[in-house]
Design an enzyme around this catalytic site. Structure first.
Site, PDB file in Angstrom:
ATOM      1  CG  ASP A   1      -2.846  -3.290  -3.118  1.00 43.16           C
ATOM      2  OD1 ASP A   1      -3.050  -4.493  -2.900  1.00 43.16           O
ATOM      3  OD2 ASP A   1      -2.446  -2.497  -2.242  1.00 43.16           O
TER       4      ASP A   1
ATOM      5  CG  HIS B   1      -8.452  -0.410   4.071  1.00 43.43           C
ATOM      6  ND1 HIS B   1      -7.419  -1.001   4.748  1.00 43.43           N
ATOM      7  CD2 HIS B   1      -7.871   0.347   3.085  1.00 43.43           C
ATOM      8  CE1 HIS B   1      -6.269  -0.627   4.210  1.00 43.43           C
ATOM      9  NE2 HIS B   1      -6.503   0.179   3.187  1.00 43.43           N
TER      10      HIS B   1
ATOM     11  CB  CYS C   1       0.967  -1.665  -1.616  1.00 41.29           C
ATOM     12  SG  CYS C   1      -0.129  -0.997  -0.332  1.00 41.29           S
TER      13      CYS C   1
ATOM     14  CE  LYS D   1      -1.729  -4.982   0.153  1.00 40.28           C
ATOM     15  NZ  LYS D   1      -2.137  -3.586   0.430  1.00 40.28           N
TER      16      LYS D   1
ATOM     17  CG  ASP E   1      -5.250  -1.470   0.457  1.00 39.18           C
ATOM     18  OD1 ASP E   1      -4.506  -2.031   1.289  1.00 39.18           O
ATOM     19  OD2 ASP E   1      -5.512  -0.249   0.497  1.00 39.18           O
TER      20      ASP E   1
ATOM     21  CG  HIS F   1      -8.529   0.870   7.892  1.00 42.44           C
ATOM     22  ND1 HIS F   1      -7.273   1.386   7.654  1.00 42.44           N
ATOM     23  CD2 HIS F   1      -8.337  -0.384   8.371  1.00 42.44           C
ATOM     24  CE1 HIS F   1      -6.372   0.463   7.977  1.00 42.44           C
ATOM     25  NE2 HIS F   1      -6.980  -0.613   8.395  1.00 42.44           N
TER      26      HIS F   1
HETATM   27  C1  VGL Z   1      -1.732   1.707  -0.863  1.00 46.47           C
HETATM   28  C2  VGL Z   1      -1.853   3.598   0.420  1.00 46.47           C
HETATM   29  C3  VGL Z   1      -2.877   3.053   1.166  1.00 46.47           C
HETATM   30  C4  VGL Z   1      -1.077   0.992  -2.000  1.00 46.47           C
HETATM   31  C5  VGL Z   1      -2.741   1.137  -0.121  1.00 46.47           C
HETATM   32  O1  VGL Z   1      -1.681   0.043  -2.556  1.00 46.47           O
HETATM   33  O2  VGL Z   1       0.064   1.373  -2.362  1.00 46.47           O
HETATM   34  N1  VGL Z   1      -1.285   2.934  -0.582  1.00 46.47           N
HETATM   35  N2  VGL Z   1      -3.317   1.829   0.891  1.00 46.47           N
HETATM   36 ZN    ZN Z   2      -5.035   1.086   1.890  1.00 50.43          ZN
END
Ligand code: VGL
Ligand code: ZN
Length: 213
Positions: free
Chosen positions: A17, A57, A160, A115, A55, A61
């Site tokens: 991410d 969404h 993540c 994801k 990430d 979401h």
């Molecule tokens: C993440 C919170 C929500 C991350 C992703 O990449 O750590 N944290 N979505």
């Molecule tokens: Zn997220």
């Protein structure tokens, strides 16, 4: 000085991410999130195989506080799959915030796993969604490719990266987190808790100097 670690053909670098919304100015900015980019570029050059996650969404979401009347970011909500932290809107499919950081050298990336695309379930881990059961398919891909050891770096250490590393170990891979190539959100001790959980799961934590020296 600890021994130099030379990545092998059976090793893969999994970059988690490294997206604009997790960098300063983004929707869910991780403090110093962009500081990992130059280090990750140097690390990636040492690996024969690199895989990335995004990430990703849909708007509205379930993990977004804005989807729940009267709820604010960083509160938690009990949902069918457990406790969900409510986040500011981030990484909405097709938006600039969801793009990989512009300075991230991603050309050598062999796969990008997206994801969190199901409206009703979040996915911190690159391997399983937050019900801890719905697979993303990454385990099968990595096993089919013959990888046995997964090095992880990116954002955020305590969400993540943490869930991905624990799942990598749970799936039978040797899991190594390159700690200084990650940054944390650190909500109420979440970084310390994540480190404990990773160590408990058999994840190794190391510094990039082991590889870059
Ligand atoms: C993440 C919170 C929500 C991350 C992703 O990449 O750590 N944290 N979505
Ligand atoms: Zn997220």
């Amino acid at each position: 000085m600890t021994e130099l670690l030379v990545p092998q053909a059976s090793d893969v670098l999994l970059l988690i991410d490294v997206q604009n919304d997790f960098c300063p100015g983004g929707g869910l900015a991780v403090p110093e999130g962009d500081a990992v980019v130059p280090l990750i570029n140097r690390l990636a050059a040492c690996f024969a195989h690199v895989v990335l996650t995004q990430d990703w969404h849909p708007a509205g979401h379930r993990s977004f506080a804005s989807s729940h009347a009267g709820r604010a970011p960083f509160e938690t909500l009990e949902v069918d799959y457990g406790t969900q932290t409510l986040w500011p809107d981030h990484c909405v499919q097709g938006t600039p915030g969801a793009e990989l950081h512009k300075d991230l050298q991603s050309d050598r990336g062999e796969l990008i796993v997206r994801k969190g695309f199901r409206p009703e379930i979040d996915s911190y881990s690159a391997f399983f969604e937050n019900d801890r059961a719905t697979p993303t398919g990454l385990s099968g891909y990595l096993r089919t490719r013959g990888f046995t050891r997964v090095f992880l770096a990116g954002l955020a250490t305590d969400f993540c990266v943490h869930f991905s590393a624990v799942d990598a170990a749970r799936e039978g891979f040797t899991a190594v987190v390159v700690e200084d190539a990650c940054r944390a959100i650190d909500l109420e001790g979440s970084l310390a808790a994540a480190k404990r959980a990773m160590i408990e799961a058999g994840v190794e934590l190391m510094d990039s100097a082991r590889i870059l020296a």
